[in-house]
Write a protein that holds these residues in place. Sequence first.
Motif, mmCIF file in Angstrom:
data_model
loop_
_atom_site.group_PDB
_atom_site.id
_atom_site.type_symbol
_atom_site.label_atom_id
_atom_site.label_comp_id
_atom_site.label_asym_id
_atom_site.label_seq_id
_atom_site.Cartn_x
_atom_site.Cartn_y
_atom_site.Cartn_z
ATOM 1 N N PHE A 91 83.093 21.891 45.112
ATOM 2 C CA PHE A 91 82.756 20.375 45.497
ATOM 3 C C PHE A 91 81.340 20.121 45.805
ATOM 4 O O PHE A 91 80.812 18.788 46.147
ATOM 5 N N TRP A 92 81.133 21.564 47.170
ATOM 6 C CA TRP A 92 79.354 21.057 47.637
ATOM 7 C C TRP A 92 78.619 21.188 46.890
ATOM 8 O O TRP A 92 77.940 20.314 47.104
ATOM 9 N N ALA B 10 75.076 13.191 48.161
ATOM 10 C CA ALA B 10 75.615 12.648 49.115
ATOM 11 C C ALA B 10 75.490 13.208 49.903
ATOM 12 O O ALA B 10 75.740 13.382 52.087
ATOM 13 N N GLY B 11 74.985 14.744 50.206
ATOM 14 C CA GLY B 11 74.826 15.815 51.375
ATOM 15 C C GLY B 11 73.398 15.468 51.992
ATOM 16 O O GLY B 11 72.003 15.239 51.406
ATOM 17 N N ASN B 12 73.569 15.282 53.042
ATOM 18 C CA ASN B 12 71.813 15.299 54.341
ATOM 19 C C ASN B 12 71.820 16.360 55.245
ATOM 20 O O ASN B 12 73.423 17.051 56.061
ATOM 21 N N ALA B 13 70.961 16.262 56.350
ATOM 22 C CA ALA B 13 71.567 17.410 57.242
ATOM 23 C C ALA B 13 72.398 16.723 58.078
ATOM 24 O O ALA B 13 73.242 17.253 58.482
ATOM 25 N N ARG C 295 78.378 19.210 57.409
ATOM 26 C CA ARG C 295 79.692 19.693 58.186
ATOM 27 C C ARG C 295 80.381 18.938 57.778
ATOM 28 O O ARG C 295 81.304 19.564 57.753
ATOM 29 N N VAL C 296 80.104 17.305 57.740
ATOM 30 C CA VAL C 296 81.346 17.144 57.070
ATOM 31 C C VAL C 296 81.380 17.460 55.752
ATOM 32 O O VAL C 296 83.234 17.447 55.484
ATOM 33 N N LEU C 297 80.658 17.336 54.878
ATOM 34 C CA LEU C 297 80.639 17.318 53.633
ATOM 35 C C LEU C 297 81.591 19.206 53.125
ATOM 36 O O LEU C 297 82.215 19.339 52.815
ATOM 37 N N ILE D 57 85.296 19.130 54.372
ATOM 38 C CA ILE D 57 86.096 18.308 53.081
ATOM 39 C C ILE D 57 85.894 19.577 51.913
ATOM 40 O O ILE D 57 87.502 19.874 51.627
ATOM 41 N N ALA D 58 85.490 20.414 51.817
ATOM 42 C CA ALA D 58 85.396 20.795 50.749
ATOM 43 C C ALA D 58 86.175 21.929 51.282
ATOM 44 O O ALA D 58 86.939 22.287 50.509
ATOM 45 N N ASN D 59 86.204 22.951 52.606
ATOM 46 C CA ASN D 59 87.094 23.925 52.479
ATOM 47 C C ASN D 59 88.620 23.302 52.827
ATOM 48 O O ASN D 59 89.450 24.498 52.597
ATOM 49 N N ALA D 60 88.876 21.883 52.887
ATOM 50 C CA ALA D 60 89.957 21.859 53.668
ATOM 51 C C ALA D 60 91.340 21.711 52.244
ATOM 52 O O ALA D 60 91.664 21.503 51.685
ATOM 53 N N LEU D 61 89.723 20.850 51.022
ATOM 54 C CA LEU D 61 90.210 20.548 49.446
ATOM 55 C C LEU D 61 90.738 21.731 48.764
ATOM 56 O O LEU D 61 91.897 21.792 48.074
#
Length: 235
Positions: free
Chosen positions: A189-190, A198-201, A205-207, A210-214
Amino acid sequence: MALATRTDRRPSMTRTLWDSSLGKKTVMAVSGLIMLLYLVVHMIGNLKIFFGSGEFNHYAHWLRTMGEPFLHYEWALWIVRVVLVAAVVLHAVSAYQLSRRDIRARPAKYVHRKPRATYATRTMRWGGIILALFVVWHILDLTTGTVHSGGFQSGHPYQNVIDTFSTWYGNTIYIVAMLALGLHVQHGFWSAAQTLGAGNATRDRVLKTIANALAAVLTLGFISVPVAVMTGVVS
């Protein structure tokens, strides 16, 4: 003297995209997200087993009748299957070709492993192989009944699940595969988010959260079924 005719053709945009590393990573990201969506829906469906055989069997029957009367019996299910198979094939082929390209680019292994590489990152390749083998076994076990441990009963998925998770090897195969799935989702996912921009500085942390939660929800959700059968919660 006849003039030579030029027959060379420029490759199509689709071919150019597929031949590039970025294109293959994009295909991996999109196909991975399609499979992730399926996994979330599949896990929710699996959890219906906690509401009894009637609820679970009714859900399995609904999968074959969804879309009626606009679609014929099982048409929607087969559409989902075709899309899913296409996503799996594209994901696997892209991963293999990127891996081979990476090996050709640096034939000698790194002397020191990258210090920030996570366990999930280092095991993505083997995790993918484990999951591919599991999918084959899972289909032969609970879809076709070819390797099913008990007397496979078509139209009685609740009992078929109970039969599978009443064996030590059925539980072992399933739990090991789900642990591999969790690691695969966590890193996949990351990676997909980074590939698709979708990723930026500010969102990193949010992504990651979300990856860990999924990964945690999917792993625990899927594993809860064999654990429930083993402990007698579902019988």
